[in-house]
Design a protein around this motif. Structure first.
Motif, PDB file in Angstrom:
ATOM      1  N   LEU A  12      33.264  32.124 -19.798  1.00 37.21           N
ATOM      2  CA  LEU A  12      32.235  31.432 -20.575  1.00 37.21           C
ATOM      3  C   LEU A  12      32.789  30.927 -21.908  1.00 37.21           C
ATOM      4  O   LEU A  12      32.342  29.900 -22.421  1.00 37.21           O
ATOM      5  CB  LEU A  12      31.044  32.359 -20.823  1.00 37.21           C
ATOM      6  CG  LEU A  12      30.152  32.644 -19.606  1.00 37.21           C
ATOM      7  CD1 LEU A  12      29.117  33.717 -19.938  1.00 37.21           C
ATOM      8  CD2 LEU A  12      29.459  31.364 -19.154  1.00 37.21           C
ATOM      9  N   THR A  13      33.742  31.639 -22.464  1.00 38.93           N
ATOM     10  CA  THR A  13      34.370  31.188 -23.712  1.00 38.93           C
ATOM     11  C   THR A  13      35.113  29.879 -23.497  1.00 38.93           C
ATOM     12  O   THR A  13      35.075  28.973 -24.345  1.00 38.93           O
ATOM     13  CB  THR A  13      35.341  32.258 -24.239  1.00 38.93           C
ATOM     14  OG1 THR A  13      34.630  33.484 -24.447  1.00 38.93           O
ATOM     15  CG2 THR A  13      35.974  31.824 -25.544  1.00 38.93           C
ATOM     16  N   VAL A  14      35.759  29.760 -22.352  1.00 42.04           N
ATOM     17  CA  VAL A  14      36.502  28.537 -22.020  1.00 42.04           C
ATOM     18  C   VAL A  14      35.557  27.424 -21.567  1.00 42.04           C
ATOM     19  O   VAL A  14      35.847  26.233 -21.739  1.00 42.04           O
ATOM     20  CB  VAL A  14      37.549  28.842 -20.930  1.00 42.04           C
ATOM     21  CG1 VAL A  14      38.306  27.569 -20.536  1.00 42.04           C
ATOM     22  CG2 VAL A  14      38.537  29.896 -21.417  1.00 42.04           C
ATOM     23  N   ASN A  15      34.412  27.812 -21.005  1.00 43.59           N
ATOM     24  CA  ASN A  15      33.458  26.834 -20.480  1.00 43.59           C
ATOM     25  C   ASN A  15      32.087  27.025 -21.147  1.00 43.59           C
ATOM     26  O   ASN A  15      31.112  27.448 -20.497  1.00 43.59           O
ATOM     27  CB  ASN A  15      33.311  26.987 -18.959  1.00 43.59           C
ATOM     28  CG  ASN A  15      34.627  26.782 -18.224  1.00 43.59           C
ATOM     29  OD1 ASN A  15      35.012  25.654 -17.921  1.00 43.59           O
ATOM     30  ND2 ASN A  15      35.305  27.893 -17.922  1.00 43.59           N
ATOM     31  N   PRO A  16      31.976  26.741 -22.441  1.00 38.23           N
ATOM     32  CA  PRO A  16      30.724  26.999 -23.168  1.00 38.23           C
ATOM     33  C   PRO A  16      29.549  26.147 -22.685  1.00 38.23           C
ATOM     34  O   PRO A  16      28.403  26.469 -22.977  1.00 38.23           O
ATOM     35  CB  PRO A  16      31.082  26.657 -24.620  1.00 38.23           C
ATOM     36  CG  PRO A  16      32.233  25.710 -24.520  1.00 38.23           C
ATOM     37  CD  PRO A  16      33.003  26.132 -23.311  1.00 38.23           C
ATOM     38  N   GLN A  17      29.836  25.073 -21.917  1.00 39.75           N
ATOM     39  CA  GLN A  17      28.740  24.234 -21.414  1.00 39.75           C
ATOM     40  C   GLN A  17      27.861  24.990 -20.414  1.00 39.75           C
ATOM     41  O   GLN A  17      26.730  24.575 -20.129  1.00 39.75           O
ATOM     42  CB  GLN A  17      29.288  22.959 -20.778  1.00 39.75           C
ATOM     43  CG  GLN A  17      30.069  23.167 -19.489  1.00 39.75           C
ATOM     44  CD  GLN A  17      31.552  23.432 -19.737  1.00 39.75           C
ATOM     45  OE1 GLN A  17      31.959  23.790 -20.851  1.00 39.75           O
ATOM     46  NE2 GLN A  17      32.357  23.234 -18.704  1.00 39.75           N
ATOM     47  N   TRP A  18      28.366  26.098 -19.894  1.00 39.11           N
ATOM     48  CA  TRP A  18      27.611  26.913 -18.940  1.00 39.11           C
ATOM     49  C   TRP A  18      26.902  28.089 -19.604  1.00 39.11           C
ATOM     50  O   TRP A  18      26.269  28.893 -18.926  1.00 39.11           O
ATOM     51  CB  TRP A  18      28.529  27.445 -17.838  1.00 39.11           C
ATOM     52  CG  TRP A  18      29.022  26.369 -16.912  1.00 39.11           C
ATOM     53  CD1 TRP A  18      30.223  25.724 -16.964  1.00 39.11           C
ATOM     54  CD2 TRP A  18      28.295  25.810 -15.813  1.00 39.11           C
ATOM     55  NE1 TRP A  18      30.311  24.785 -15.961  1.00 39.11           N
ATOM     56  CE2 TRP A  18      29.129  24.830 -15.235  1.00 39.11           C
ATOM     57  CE3 TRP A  18      27.036  26.032 -15.272  1.00 39.11           C
ATOM     58  CZ2 TRP A  18      28.737  24.078 -14.133  1.00 39.11           C
ATOM     59  CZ3 TRP A  18      26.638  25.288 -14.177  1.00 39.11           C
ATOM     60  CH2 TRP A  18      27.476  24.323 -13.616  1.00 39.11           C
ATOM     61  N   ALA A  49      24.758  36.755 -25.514  1.00 38.03           N
ATOM     62  CA  ALA A  49      24.102  36.433 -26.786  1.00 38.03           C
ATOM     63  C   ALA A  49      25.128  36.336 -27.909  1.00 38.03           C
ATOM     64  O   ALA A  49      25.000  35.491 -28.802  1.00 38.03           O
ATOM     65  CB  ALA A  49      23.050  37.482 -27.114  1.00 38.03           C
ATOM     66  N   VAL A  50      26.149  37.188 -27.884  1.00 40.86           N
ATOM     67  CA  VAL A  50      27.223  37.105 -28.881  1.00 40.86           C
ATOM     68  C   VAL A  50      27.935  35.761 -28.771  1.00 40.86           C
ATOM     69  O   VAL A  50      28.219  35.096 -29.786  1.00 40.86           O
ATOM     70  CB  VAL A  50      28.221  38.264 -28.693  1.00 40.86           C
ATOM     71  CG1 VAL A  50      29.471  38.045 -29.553  1.00 40.86           C
ATOM     72  CG2 VAL A  50      27.575  39.594 -29.073  1.00 40.86           C
ATOM     73  N   LEU A  51      28.232  35.345 -27.546  1.00 41.23           N
ATOM     74  CA  LEU A  51      28.882  34.045 -27.351  1.00 41.23           C
ATOM     75  C   LEU A  51      27.983  32.907 -27.815  1.00 41.23           C
ATOM     76  O   LEU A  51      28.451  31.932 -28.403  1.00 41.23           O
ATOM     77  CB  LEU A  51      29.245  33.866 -25.878  1.00 41.23           C
ATOM     78  CG  LEU A  51      30.319  34.807 -25.317  1.00 41.23           C
ATOM     79  CD1 LEU A  51      30.512  34.569 -23.828  1.00 41.23           C
ATOM     80  CD2 LEU A  51      31.636  34.618 -26.057  1.00 41.23           C
ATOM     81  N   ALA A  52      26.682  33.025 -27.540  1.00 48.81           N
ATOM     82  CA  ALA A  52      25.742  31.988 -27.985  1.00 48.81           C
ATOM     83  C   ALA A  52      25.722  31.892 -29.497  1.00 48.81           C
ATOM     84  O   ALA A  52      25.674  30.795 -30.073  1.00 48.81           O
ATOM     85  CB  ALA A  52      24.347  32.291 -27.451  1.00 48.81           C
ATOM     86  N   GLY A  53      25.738  33.041 -30.177  1.00 47.87           N
ATOM     87  CA  GLY A  53      25.711  33.057 -31.634  1.00 47.87           C
ATOM     88  C   GLY A  53      26.977  32.575 -32.281  1.00 47.87           C
ATOM     89  O   GLY A  53      26.992  32.268 -33.488  1.00 47.87           O
ATOM     90  N   SER A  54      28.054  32.488 -31.518  1.00 51.90           N
ATOM     91  CA  SER A  54      29.325  32.039 -32.091  1.00 51.90           C
ATOM     92  C   SER A  54      29.362  30.538 -32.327  1.00 51.90           C
ATOM     93  O   SER A  54      30.378  30.008 -32.779  1.00 51.90           O
ATOM     94  CB  SER A  54      30.485  32.438 -31.164  1.00 51.90           C
ATOM     95  OG  SER A  54      30.371  31.767 -29.915  1.00 51.90           O
ATOM     96  N   GLY A  55      28.256  29.854 -32.014  1.00 52.40           N
ATOM     97  CA  GLY A  55      28.177  28.427 -32.305  1.00 52.40           C
ATOM     98  C   GLY A  55      27.789  27.574 -31.120  1.00 52.40           C
ATOM     99  O   GLY A  55      27.518  26.383 -31.276  1.00 52.40           O
TER     100      GLY A  55
END
Length: 438
Positions: A12-18, A49-55
């Motif tokens: 998910l970090t590499v593919n934030p569009q998902w 949620a942490v990944l979402a909050g990263s921007g």
């Protein structure tokens, strides 16, 4: 689970569009009957949620995705139960684990609608109760209203901490922010841990211990708030960075509820209703908690004379610490939660307290969001209310345990309080939006 979770978050970090789809799917599965017991959704929710909050996603987008997914999961579970009824026990998973549905069934039969609100925050019950509600043919409109309320609280409680953690990691924050966060979080965790442990062990002096530790933490905040500047400045920066017009309207509506005159009317209404219905000891507990909290808040606020943050376009002239919105809302909702939990098992009483804290936290955090208070202001207000509430309950129960209130009293109290909350939330809303603009 560690390597699997790492691979998911790494992808998910590499593919934030998902990421939006991931938040929706994880929240949906966490609330879906049977699947929510198998998949470690709570851990996954925090991670995404942490990944979402990263921007990758805004706070409003993250909460909306979680809310819609949670409601959809509840609805699907409800109609599964409505379709299969008692044959649901033959479904895969339940056929080999009948205890999964047995606990939810007993809980629903005992507490009815309240089980859907409270059980939402009890892991093993959360995905099963909507299905059980359908199995017992609860009318769908009634189920839908309860599901919407429960999903709103659950979304904030389960997604906001992870999102805030991701956002905090991304932003440049003041030096010393994280150690001070650790100190504050550790103190609150100690208070919550003592409360839960003492309650589970049914310790005779549990309320005295809670009041004592709350007083110690409150004293630490009053003495050391000047040394928590990095904590205050960091959280204020984090929150102001993510303001939006939609959240502004929600925050102003919440802060309207916590205005002194509104809380005074609501608190007075609760006390008068308990007096009229001859619930003498309940009235003394509620009245003393609400009155002493208000007096203590006013006295300490003038004593410490702390200045407010310089965020509002039209700064408030009163002092800042502790927050009156925070202390008033926590005093009221903790009082209602304590009264609701009388005569019930320990886990149920603790869950009522958790539910009571959710609206209080929302009102308190609206003050930080709008720039009217520092984070330590609202924290001090909450701990002050907890201290007074626990002490008042200890005094009330020094000879005899406080009995449950009759159901007919609740059917009088709740509609009146809800009507008042709705009125005050909407009254003067346009004026309030202008006042708290920045």
């Amino acid at each position: 689970m560690g390597p699997w979770l790492d691979s998911v978050t790494g992808w998910l970090t590499v593919n934030p569009q998902w990421l939006a789809a991931a938040v929706f799917i994880v929240a949906f599965v966490e609330c879906l009957a049977i699947a929510g017991l198998i998949v470690p959704g709570t851990v996954l929710l925090f991670a995404v949620a942490v990944l979402a909050g990263s921007g990758a996603l805004s706070l409003s987008e993250t909460l909306l995705l979680g809310f819609v997914a949670g409601v959809l999961g509840d609805t699907v579970s409800y109609f599964i139960g409505r379709h299969f009824h008692q044959n649901i026990r033959r479904l895969p998973g339940l056929r080999h684990h009948p205890e999964w549905i047995a606990g939810a069934e007993a809980y629903f039969q005992r507490y009815g609608i309240a089980s859907l609100l409270v059980g939402r925050f009890i892991g093993p019950l959360r995905p099963m109760l909507p299905m059980v509600a359908g199995m017992f043919d609860m009318p769908f409109p009634r189920f839908a209203v309860v599901s919407l309320l429960a999903a709103a609280g659950w979304t904030v409680a389960y997604l906001l901490p992870g999102w805030a953690t991701g956002a905090a990691i991304r932003l440049p924050l003041p030096e010393g922010f994280w150690p001070q966060v650790g100190l504050v979080v550790g103190s609150i965790a100690a208070l919550v841990g003592l409360s839960v442990n003492s309650s589970v062990r049914a310790h005779r002096l549990v309320t005295v211990y809670i009041a004592g530790l709350s007083l110690v933490i409150l004293g630490g905040l009053f003495i050391g708030f000047a040394h928590l500047n990095a904590f205050d400045q960091g959280l204020m920066t984090l929150i102001q960075e993510h303001r939006s017009p939609l959240l502004d309207e929600v925050a102003v509506m919440l802060t309207q509820l916590g205005e002194f005159k509104n809380m005074f009317v609501i608190s007075a209404a609760l006390t008068i209703l308990l007096l009229v219905t001859r619930q003498w000891r309940h009235m003394l507990f509620a009245g003393s908690t609400l009155l002493i909290t208000a007096l203590a808040n006013t006295g300490t606020k003038n004593l410490f004379a702390r200045m407010r943050p310089e965020v509002l376009a039209d700064p408030l002239s009163s002092y800042s610490m502790p927050s009156g919105h925070s202390s008033g809302s926590f005093a009221l909702f903790l009082t209602l939660a304590v009264l609701a939990g009388r005569g019930q098992p320990t886990r149920m009483r603790l869950t009522w307290l958790l539910l009571g804290c959710l609206p209080a936290v929302s009102i308190a955090m609206s003050r930080v969001y709008l720039g009217a208070h520092w984070p330590t202001d609202v924290l001090a207000g909450a701990v002050l209310a907890a201290c007074v509430c626990a002490a008042s309950l200890a005094v009330t129960q020094r000879q005899t345990v406080l009995n449950p209130m009759p159901t007919k009293v609740w059917w009088l109290v709740l509609p009146v309080l809800m009507a008042l909350f709705g009125f005050f939330a909407l009254w003067n809303l346009p004026h309030a939006l202008l006042r708290y603009s920045y």
